[in-house]
Structure formats: structure tokens, C-alpha cells
Design a protein around this motif. Structure first.
Motif, PDB file in Angstrom:
ATOM      1  N   GLY A  97      -1.934 -11.329 -27.800  1.00  0.00           N
ATOM      2  CA  GLY A  97      -2.329 -10.469 -26.817  1.00  0.00           C
ATOM      3  C   GLY A  97      -1.578  -9.510 -26.271  1.00  0.00           C
ATOM      4  O   GLY A  97      -1.019  -8.651 -27.294  1.00  0.00           O
ATOM      5  N   GLU A  98      -1.184  -9.075 -25.179  1.00  0.00           N
ATOM      6  CA  GLU A  98      -0.486  -7.917 -24.751  1.00  0.00           C
ATOM      7  C   GLU A  98       0.180  -8.148 -23.421  1.00  0.00           C
ATOM      8  O   GLU A  98      -0.192  -8.868 -22.658  1.00  0.00           O
ATOM      9  N   HIS A  99       1.418  -7.506 -23.130  1.00  0.00           N
ATOM     10  CA  HIS A  99       2.080  -7.454 -21.756  1.00  0.00           C
ATOM     11  C   HIS A  99       2.732  -6.285 -21.763  1.00  0.00           C
ATOM     12  O   HIS A  99       3.025  -5.274 -22.365  1.00  0.00           O
ATOM     13  N   GLY A 100       3.233  -5.932 -20.413  1.00  0.00           N
ATOM     14  CA  GLY A 100       3.830  -4.898 -19.872  1.00  0.00           C
ATOM     15  C   GLY A 100       4.150  -4.847 -18.568  1.00  0.00           C
ATOM     16  O   GLY A 100       4.609  -5.911 -18.058  1.00  0.00           O
ATOM     17  N   ASN A 101       4.365  -3.600 -17.742  1.00  0.00           N
ATOM     18  CA  ASN A 101       4.856  -3.573 -16.314  1.00  0.00           C
ATOM     19  C   ASN A 101       3.566  -3.524 -15.507  1.00  0.00           C
ATOM     20  O   ASN A 101       2.654  -3.157 -15.888  1.00  0.00           O
ATOM     21  N   ALA A 102       3.899  -4.033 -14.076  1.00  0.00           N
ATOM     22  CA  ALA A 102       2.934  -4.182 -13.278  1.00  0.00           C
ATOM     23  C   ALA A 102       3.237  -3.570 -11.894  1.00  0.00           C
ATOM     24  O   ALA A 102       4.669  -3.669 -11.805  1.00  0.00           O
ATOM     25  N   LEU A 103       2.770  -3.246 -11.015  1.00  0.00           N
ATOM     26  CA  LEU A 103       2.987  -2.768  -9.619  1.00  0.00           C
ATOM     27  C   LEU A 103       2.049  -3.028  -8.747  1.00  0.00           C
ATOM     28  O   LEU A 103       0.797  -3.107  -8.795  1.00  0.00           O
ATOM     29  N   LEU A 104       2.718  -4.136  -7.616  1.00  0.00           N
ATOM     30  CA  LEU A 104       1.614  -4.519  -6.706  1.00  0.00           C
ATOM     31  C   LEU A 104       2.114  -3.686  -5.190  1.00  0.00           C
ATOM     32  O   LEU A 104       3.330  -3.647  -5.157  1.00  0.00           O
ATOM     33  N   SER A 105       1.282  -3.258  -4.568  1.00  0.00           N
ATOM     34  CA  SER A 105       1.530  -2.518  -3.441  1.00  0.00           C
ATOM     35  C   SER A 105       0.539  -2.863  -2.231  1.00  0.00           C
ATOM     36  O   SER A 105      -0.462  -2.970  -2.185  1.00  0.00           O
ATOM     37  N   ARG A 106       1.231  -2.829  -1.011  1.00  0.00           N
ATOM     38  CA  ARG A 106       0.690  -3.214   0.264  1.00  0.00           C
ATOM     39  C   ARG A 106       0.075  -1.808   0.867  1.00  0.00           C
ATOM     40  O   ARG A 106      -0.879  -1.765   1.665  1.00  0.00           O
ATOM     41  N   TRP A 107       0.569  -0.656   0.120  1.00  0.00           N
ATOM     42  CA  TRP A 107       0.143   0.503   0.630  1.00  0.00           C
ATOM     43  C   TRP A 107      -0.748   0.993  -0.580  1.00  0.00           C
ATOM     44  O   TRP A 107      -0.723   0.688  -1.857  1.00  0.00           O
ATOM     45  N   PRO A 108      -1.638   2.122  -0.436  1.00  0.00           N
ATOM     46  CA  PRO A 108      -2.663   2.576  -1.396  1.00  0.00           C
ATOM     47  C   PRO A 108      -2.036   3.053  -2.711  1.00  0.00           C
ATOM     48  O   PRO A 108      -0.816   4.142  -2.272  1.00  0.00           O
ATOM     49  N   ILE A 109      -2.378   2.717  -3.496  1.00  0.00           N
ATOM     50  CA  ILE A 109      -1.844   3.461  -4.858  1.00  0.00           C
ATOM     51  C   ILE A 109      -2.837   4.602  -5.335  1.00  0.00           C
ATOM     52  O   ILE A 109      -4.010   4.446  -5.620  1.00  0.00           O
ATOM     53  N   VAL A 110      -2.370   5.814  -5.101  1.00  0.00           N
ATOM     54  CA  VAL A 110      -2.959   7.190  -5.382  1.00  0.00           C
ATOM     55  C   VAL A 110      -3.357   7.283  -6.713  1.00  0.00           C
ATOM     56  O   VAL A 110      -4.366   7.491  -7.345  1.00  0.00           O
ATOM     57  N   THR A 111      -2.237   7.370  -7.639  1.00  0.00           N
ATOM     58  CA  THR A 111      -2.478   7.561  -9.219  1.00  0.00           C
ATOM     59  C   THR A 111      -1.422   6.534  -9.862  1.00  0.00           C
ATOM     60  O   THR A 111      -0.457   6.183  -9.389  1.00  0.00           O
ATOM     61  N   HIS A 112      -1.644   6.450 -11.038  1.00  0.00           N
ATOM     62  CA  HIS A 112      -0.772   5.744 -11.914  1.00  0.00           C
ATOM     63  C   HIS A 112      -0.693   6.313 -13.540  1.00  0.00           C
ATOM     64  O   HIS A 112      -2.076   6.431 -13.775  1.00  0.00           O
ATOM     65  N   ARG A 113       0.274   6.149 -14.013  1.00  0.00           N
ATOM     66  CA  ARG A 113       0.176   6.404 -15.604  1.00  0.00           C
ATOM     67  C   ARG A 113       1.341   5.774 -16.476  1.00  0.00           C
ATOM     68  O   ARG A 113       2.272   5.131 -15.572  1.00  0.00           O
ATOM     69  N   HIS A 114       1.177   5.625 -17.590  1.00  0.00           N
ATOM     70  CA  HIS A 114       2.159   5.042 -18.494  1.00  0.00           C
ATOM     71  C   HIS A 114       2.887   5.962 -19.396  1.00  0.00           C
ATOM     72  O   HIS A 114       2.082   6.834 -19.864  1.00  0.00           O
ATOM     73  N   GLU A 115       4.050   5.850 -19.803  1.00  0.00           N
ATOM     74  CA  GLU A 115       4.705   6.673 -20.968  1.00  0.00           C
ATOM     75  C   GLU A 115       5.394   5.558 -21.752  1.00  0.00           C
ATOM     76  O   GLU A 115       6.255   4.699 -21.352  1.00  0.00           O
ATOM     77  N   ASP A 116       5.344   5.859 -23.115  1.00  0.00           N
ATOM     78  CA  ASP A 116       5.966   4.754 -24.050  1.00  0.00           C
ATOM     79  C   ASP A 116       7.255   5.236 -24.205  1.00  0.00           C
ATOM     80  O   ASP A 116       7.869   6.440 -24.228  1.00  0.00           O
ATOM     81  N   MET A 117       8.143   4.211 -24.245  1.00  0.00           N
ATOM     82  CA  MET A 117       9.616   4.348 -24.516  1.00  0.00           C
ATOM     83  C   MET A 117      10.316   3.553 -25.477  1.00  0.00           C
ATOM     84  O   MET A 117      11.385   3.457 -25.499  1.00  0.00           O
TER      85      MET A 117
END
Length: 256
Positions: A97-117
């Protein structure tokens, strides 16, 4: 720490949590147990406006076959309390499978993006950057999970600093939260150069959850006034993950 967790009229308080959930499973082999359902209750109990999560599974075929109560939803969506938005980005792709980071927000999320580190092929790492509209004001939130090797963490810190300088306006408020895997102060010193500050004072120990001896989890901020920092303790929390959640409260530096 204080218990108030919502934006009042004045002052306005932002509550941020970061939590490495250990993929929703504790233990190894036949003794492993599913904790994702308990984690969903725990995340709701935190009552944070923004929850930054690490080691979140989008899918895992082996565990889904092993556990009869494995959720049908990806973990980020499953963990989101009612009314919250959830975004997820993959850091690591594995055999099952796969795993990663997540963000949960009570406020609206306008945009999001990922960068490989990823610093080397044995550790797949990344950052999740989301712009959240908090009562009409943009707030940039970055979720990270750094590597286990000190030299990797230093390079990942430098990459994080370059990313912030490139992608986020200087006058914009920023929160950077996650599992930094840093047993010392090097990451803290490097981020302070860019006015990203952790809470001053004694460390809030978060790892290992059964008997915490070090703070691997941190919440850094720019453009926000720190109010409180803490981590819940007790047998219930020690069973759900090898990390404790870290919760910070901030007052916005300027009125909205």
C-alpha cells in the motif's frame, strides 16, 4: 495548557495538534492490534482546529485482509471529525500500500500540495503544504516527517527553509508541525533563523508514548503568538501509537 479550543470573538485562539499515528496499528506479528477506531475518537477529543498527522495510510491490502474491522475509507478521511476537511499526500509506496502525511481542518482548505523530501532510497519522506482560510485570513500549514539519520534531517531542514522562502509570502502566518525525529536542538536552531519559533521552556516529551523521554514532535510558527503547549498522558494514549499527540494554542498576531 488551557482547554479553550475554539475561536472566540476576542481574543481569537487557534488550536493546532500534531500526531504520528503509526499507521493505525500497534504491535507486530500476530499480536498486532488495530487502533484506528480509537484514534478517530482521540482526534475528535483533541478538539483542534487543525490536526497534522504523520504515518497515515491511504491503503494497505495486507492489513485490510488481516483486520475484519479495517475501515473502507482512507485513514485521513476516516479520522476527520464531522465537519472537518481532510487532505492527504503520499510519502511512501510499499509492497502492500502507501502512507504519508495528512491534514484535518475545521476551516476551509483552499489549496494543498506535496514535495518529496526523501534523502535516500531507504526512507521515503515528504512535506504536505496546505493553505487554510481561517475566518477569512490565509494561514499556511506544513506537515512534515523527517528522517532517522541526523545528516538527512539537516538536509531536510534546509529543504524546508528553501521551500518556505520560495512558496510562502514573508508576511503570511505559517505553522510547521510534525515528527522531526530530532533528539537534539539542531532543527530548532536552523528554523529560528527564518523566524520559525518553537515554544520556549521545558520540552514537552512525546516519545515513546508509554514512558516519554524525548520530544520528537514539534509545532513551529511564524506570525502567531504562542499561548500554550501540552501533550495528554495516560494508558489510553500510550496504547494508540508510539507517539503522544502534541497540542499548541496560538493567538493570531493581528485581528481578522
Amino acid at each position: 495548557m488551557t482547554t479553550e479550543s475554539t475561536f472566540g470573538d476576542a481574543p481569537q485562539v487557534l488550536r493546532v495538534a500534531t500526531y504520528n499515528i503509526h499507521k493505525g496499528v500497534q504491535g507486530i506479528g500476530p499480536a498486532r492490534r488495530l487502533e484506528i477506531h480509537n484514534l478517530a475518537l482521540a482526534v475528535e477529543t483533541l478538539d483542534a482546529d487543525i490536526v497534522c498527522l504523520q504515518e497515515v495510510r491511504a491503503a494497505n491490502r495486507r492489513e485490510a485482509e488481516y483486520f475484519t474491522q479495517w475501515p473502507d475509507l482512507p485513514q485521513a478521511e476516516f479520522l476527520a471529525p464531522e465537519g472537518y476537511e481532510a487532505v492527504y499526500c503520499t510519502n511512501a509506496v510499499t509492497k502492500h500500500g502507501e502512507h504519508g502525511n495528512a491534514l484535518l481542518s475545521r476551516w476551509p482548505i483552499v489549496t494543498h500540495r506535496h514535495e518529496d523530501m526523501s534523502d535516500h532510497r531507504f526512507e521515503q519522506r515528504g512535506l504536505l503544504h496546505a493553505e487554510v482560510l481561517v475566518a477569512g485570513r490565509p494561514l499556511h500549514v506544513i506537515v512534515v516527517h523527517f528522517g532517522l539519520i541526523p545528516a538527512s534531517r539537516q538536509r531536510q531542514t534546509e529543504q524546508l527553509r528553501r521551500y518556505i522562502a520560495r512558496e510562502i509570502p514573508l508576511d503570511a502566518p505559517v505553522v510547521v508541525a510534525g515528527d522531526f525525529n530530532d533528539w537534539g536542538t539542531r532543527v530548532r536552531r536552523l528554523l529560528r533563523v527564518d523566524s520559525l519559533h518553537a515554544f520556549e521552556g521545558p520540552r514537552t516529551l512525546t516519545y515513546p508514548s508509554r514512558l516519554p523521554v524525548v520530544q520528537l514532535d514539534h509545532i513551529y510558527a511564524r506570525g502567531l503568538a504562542p499561548l500554550s503547549l501540552g501533550a495528554p498522558r495516560g494508558r489510553v494514549w500510550s496504547r494508540m501509537s508510539d507517539h503522544l499527540p502534541l497540542i499548541a494554542e496560538f493567538r493570531l498576531a493581528e485581528p481578522l
